[in-house]
Design a protein around this motif. Structure first.
Motif, short mmCIF file in Angstrom:
data_model
loop_
_atom_site.label_atom_id
_atom_site.label_comp_id
_atom_site.label_asym_id
_atom_site.label_seq_id
_atom_site.Cartn_x
_atom_site.Cartn_y
_atom_site.Cartn_z
N ILE A 5 1.36 4.73 4.76
CA ILE A 5 2.63 5.40 5.06
C ILE A 5 2.67 5.78 6.53
O ILE A 5 3.70 5.62 7.20
N LEU A 30 0.28 13.94 1.77
CA LEU A 30 -0.70 13.20 0.96
C LEU A 30 -2.11 13.24 1.57
O LEU A 30 -3.03 12.67 1.01
N ARG A 40 0.83 -1.21 0.00
CA ARG A 40 0.00 0.00 0.00
C ARG A 40 0.86 1.25 0.00
O ARG A 40 0.50 2.26 -0.62
N VAL A 41 2.00 1.22 0.69
CA VAL A 41 2.92 2.35 0.68
C VAL A 41 3.42 2.61 -0.74
O VAL A 41 3.50 3.77 -1.18
N ASP A 42 3.73 1.55 -1.47
CA ASP A 42 4.21 1.68 -2.85
C ASP A 42 3.18 2.36 -3.75
O ASP A 42 3.55 2.96 -4.76
N LYS A 43 1.91 2.29 -3.36
CA LYS A 43 0.84 2.94 -4.12
C LYS A 43 0.52 4.33 -3.58
O LYS A 43 -0.48 4.93 -3.94
N LYS A 44 1.38 4.81 -2.65
CA LYS A 44 1.25 6.15 -2.06
C LYS A 44 -0.02 6.32 -1.23
O LYS A 44 -0.63 7.39 -1.21
N ASP A 45 -0.43 5.27 -0.53
CA ASP A 45 -1.58 5.33 0.37
C ASP A 45 -1.12 6.04 1.65
O ASP A 45 -0.27 5.53 2.39
N PRO A 46 -1.67 7.24 1.94
CA PRO A 46 -1.19 8.01 3.09
C PRO A 46 -1.39 7.30 4.43
O PRO A 46 -0.56 7.43 5.33
N GLU A 55 5.68 12.74 4.64
CA GLU A 55 5.14 12.30 3.35
C GLU A 55 3.64 12.02 3.44
O GLU A 55 2.86 12.46 2.60
N ALA A 56 3.25 11.29 4.47
CA ALA A 56 1.84 10.94 4.63
C ALA A 56 0.98 12.18 4.87
O ALA A 56 -0.13 12.29 4.35
#
Length: 84
Positions: free
Chosen positions: A27, A58, A18-24, A54-55
Motif C-alpha cells: 500500500i 496497518l 499485494r494491496v488487495d491482501k492488505k499488505d502495508p 491506510e498503510a
C-alpha cells in the motif's frame, strides 16, 4: 520466487495483488506511485495521502514517515505541524 516484472503494467498488477491482501508495504508503494506518477499512474498526492494513512494504520513505518512528511510540507494536505 516470482520474477521481477519488466514493464509498468505487470509491476502495478503485482503491487495491486499485494494491496488487495492488505499488505502495508505494498500500500505504501502504491502511494509512492500516486505521489510521484510512477508505473503509469497520474500524479495524485491526495490519493497517496489516503493510501499512506491506510498503510500506517496497518503498521508501515515507511508510510508513517511519508505521511508525516506530507503534513510537514503541506503536500496534498494542509500543513499540520502536529501531524508532521
Amino acid at each position: 520466487r516470482t520474477p521481477i516484472p519488466d514493464n509498468d503494467a505487470d509491476t502495478l498488477a503485482m503491487i495491486q495483488a499485494r494491496v488487495d491482501k492488505k499488505d502495508p508495504e505494498a500500500i505504501n508503494l502504491l502511494a509512492q506511485a500516486h505521489c510521484h506518477g510512477l508505473y503509469g499512474k497520474l500524479k495524485d498526492v491526495r490519493k497517496a495521502v489516503e493510501l499512506w494513512e491506510e498503510a500506517a494504520e496497518l503498521g508501515s513505518n515507511d508510510a508513517l514517515y511519508n505521511l508525516g512528511s506530507a503534513y510537514y510540507i503541506g503536500e496534498g494536505v494542509q500543513v499540520d505541524d502536529g501531524n508532521g
